[in-house]
Design a protein around this motif. Structure first.
Motif, PDB file in Angstrom:
ATOM      1  N   PRO A  65      -5.008   7.038  -7.089  1.00  0.00           N
ATOM      2  CA  PRO A  65      -4.797   5.587  -7.033  1.00  0.00           C
ATOM      3  C   PRO A  65      -6.002   4.888  -6.405  1.00  0.00           C
ATOM      4  N   ALA A  89      -2.251  -5.239  -1.646  1.00  0.00           N
ATOM      5  CA  ALA A  89      -3.328  -5.079  -2.633  1.00  0.00           C
ATOM      6  C   ALA A  89      -2.933  -5.903  -3.845  1.00  0.00           C
ATOM      7  N   PRO A 129      -6.793   1.162  -5.061  1.00  0.00           N
ATOM      8  CA  PRO A 129      -6.335  -0.212  -4.833  1.00  0.00           C
ATOM      9  C   PRO A 129      -7.471  -1.210  -4.971  1.00  0.00           C
ATOM     10  N   ILE A 178     -11.457  -2.159   1.357  1.00  0.00           N
ATOM     11  CA  ILE A 178     -10.210  -2.911   1.350  1.00  0.00           C
ATOM     12  C   ILE A 178      -9.798  -3.323   2.760  1.00  0.00           C
ATOM     13  N   THR A 223       8.003  -2.989  -8.839  1.00  0.00           N
ATOM     14  CA  THR A 223       6.663  -2.705  -9.335  1.00  0.00           C
ATOM     15  C   THR A 223       6.724  -2.289 -10.803  1.00  0.00           C
ATOM     16  N   VAL A 262       0.461   3.029  -3.160  1.00  0.00           N
ATOM     17  CA  VAL A 262      -0.734   3.871  -3.266  1.00  0.00           C
ATOM     18  C   VAL A 262      -0.440   5.261  -2.707  1.00  0.00           C
ATOM     19  N   VAL A 268      -3.251  -1.737  -8.318  1.00  0.00           N
ATOM     20  CA  VAL A 268      -3.711  -0.373  -8.071  1.00  0.00           C
ATOM     21  C   VAL A 268      -4.079   0.252  -9.419  1.00  0.00           C
ATOM     22  N   THR A 314     -11.774  -2.639  -2.113  1.00  0.00           N
ATOM     23  CA  THR A 314     -11.349  -1.420  -2.797  1.00  0.00           C
ATOM     24  C   THR A 314     -11.769  -0.212  -1.966  1.00  0.00           C
ATOM     25  N   MET A 348       0.813  -1.216   0.000  1.00  0.00           N
ATOM     26  CA  MET A 348       0.000   0.000   0.000  1.00  0.00           C
ATOM     27  C   MET A 348       0.848   1.268   0.000  1.00  0.00           C
ATOM     28  N   HIS A 380      -8.213  -5.451  -4.123  1.00  0.00           N
ATOM     29  CA  HIS A 380      -7.743  -6.672  -3.454  1.00  0.00           C
ATOM     30  C   HIS A 380      -8.690  -7.794  -3.869  1.00  0.00           C
TER      31      HIS A 380
END
Length: 389
Positions: free
Chosen positions: A97, A254, A99, A195, A281, A86, A257, A114, A83, A101
């Motif tokens: 952003p 998550a 997220p 989330i 990432t 984010v 994103v 979310t 996170m 899940h």
């Protein structure tokens, strides 16, 4: 008119043979049209979902798995992204952003953890009930409600991912507070929660309650227990304040994103920050990933067209052969008509009228079927895409 009347009367008298010829001819005309309609609708639906999502941030790995998990809530499980990523996008001021899940499910449908920004981004509105407001709430898509027979006020229980899980992760019972309007997208097949609720399901957050209360001691009904606390399987007004999370939220997971940049310049800057292949990432454009997938899938479309054309020619030849044999069997009948004074032109008009009548009826049936497919193509394709995911 006399030829048409006689042709129709003959076809009605030999209704069984006429019905077979009509159905075969209708299928020959219907199948290629329906196939092309469904394929075209599928291609548009796939590409539209990708084009509606500007950027997607996730752990480095398969871009297709990341896209399918975040956009179509498939069973792919990409490595989670922390996170803190984010917060990094928020701090940049370059975009919003969102997220998602998608690690858990209930009743065969994916639970999507979310934020409220997701509902604004996808333009999702409740058909009944309300949106998410507190920890543990669930809002379900229209297909989920129809398939499970659920409505506002009912509950759902998350399914354990591992029956032999020894980490103390218990299924969570979630009240349904809203049912979304149908959108003919994978959102119809999703169960949406905050989330933080997804993190509770994962075991990152939990609540506590004393096993032995003061009332139990006073009443002499206190029970022995090996621990002073137990984990809840349900979030209620009485225990919601006891729920808490262990560790830093920056480390919480998550699946991906969704990043909505402020403008083209912001999008370019954001993409430039994740170009280094050494970073854990990646920031991708889902539209490009989906278009590549569609291109690979629809490479067989030309081959399918050829096969369909060959089958259609063979089928029409079979129908033509059946009609020709029918005429040969009627040779004595035709000869009798000629002897009674019917000219050869009249006989040909009669046979042509029979053939045209068969094709017109078959074409009408095929047209009705094609219209039904065209009218329902989007909903059928949406259901098939969600089912395939």
């Amino acid at each position: 008119m006399n030829a048409l009347f006689l042709a129709f009367s003959y076809l009605r008298y030999h209704w069984a043979r006429s019905l077979v010829l009509v159905l075969v001819a209708a299928l020959i005309m219907f199948v290629p049209v329906a196939t092309q309609t469904l394929l075209s609708t599928s291609e548009r639906a796939l590409v539209a979902r990708g084009e509606a999502t500007p950027l997607l941030l996730g752990s480095r790995g398969s871009q297709l798995d990341l896209t399918m998990a975040a956009l179509y809530f498939s069973e792919e499980r990409p490595d989670p992204v922390a996170m803190r990523e984010v917060e990094s996008v928020w701090d940049s001021g370059l975009g919003v952003p969102i997220p998602v899940h998608t690690a858990f499910s209930s009743g065969g449908f994916r639970i999507v953890g979310t934020t409220l920004d997701y509902f604004d981004f996808r333009d999702l509105t409740p058909a009944s009930g309300r949106g998410l407001s507190i920890l543990g709430d669930a809002v379900i898509g229209s297909d989920v409600a129809a398939a499970l027979g659920k409505r506002v006020g009912d509950t759902l229980v998350s399914a354990p991912e591992n029956l032999f899980d020894l980490d103390g992760v218990y299924p969570l019972e979630m009240p349904i507070v809203g049912v979304l309007e149908p959108t003919n997208t994978p959102d119809d097949q999703a169960i949406f929660v905050d989330i933080k609720t997804a993190w509770v399901i994962q075991g990152i957050g939990h609540g506590h309650e004393d096993v032995v209360t003061a009332a139990d001691v006073a009443a002499g009904t206190a029970a022995l227990a090996n621990a002073a606390v137990v984990q809840y399987q349900r979030i209620t007004d009485d225990n919601i304040d006891s729920f808490h999370f262990h560790g830093s939220q920056d480390d919480f997971p998550a699946s991906a994103v969704i990043v909505v940049p402020n403008d083209t310049r912001s999008s370019t800057i954001l993409k430039g920050r994740y170009l280094d292949s050494e970073l854990p990432t990646q920031l991708i454009e889902p539209a490009g990933v989906i278009q590549g997938l569609v291109d690979r899938i629809f490479r067989i479309k030309s081959l399918l067209d050829v096969v369909t054309a060959i089958i259609a020619v063979a089928a029409f030849a079979a129908v033509g052969l059946a009609v020709f044999l029918s005429y040969r069997l009627r040779a004595r009948e035709i000869a009798t008509a000629v002897k009674l004074g019917a000219q050869k032109g009249m006989v040909l008009r009669l046979l042509a009228a029979e053939t045209i009548t068969l094709l017109l009826i078959a074409g009408s049936i095929a047209a009705i079927g094609a219209a039904i497919v065209s009218r329902n193509a989007e909903s059928w394709v949406g259901w098939l895409l969600a089912l395939g995911a």
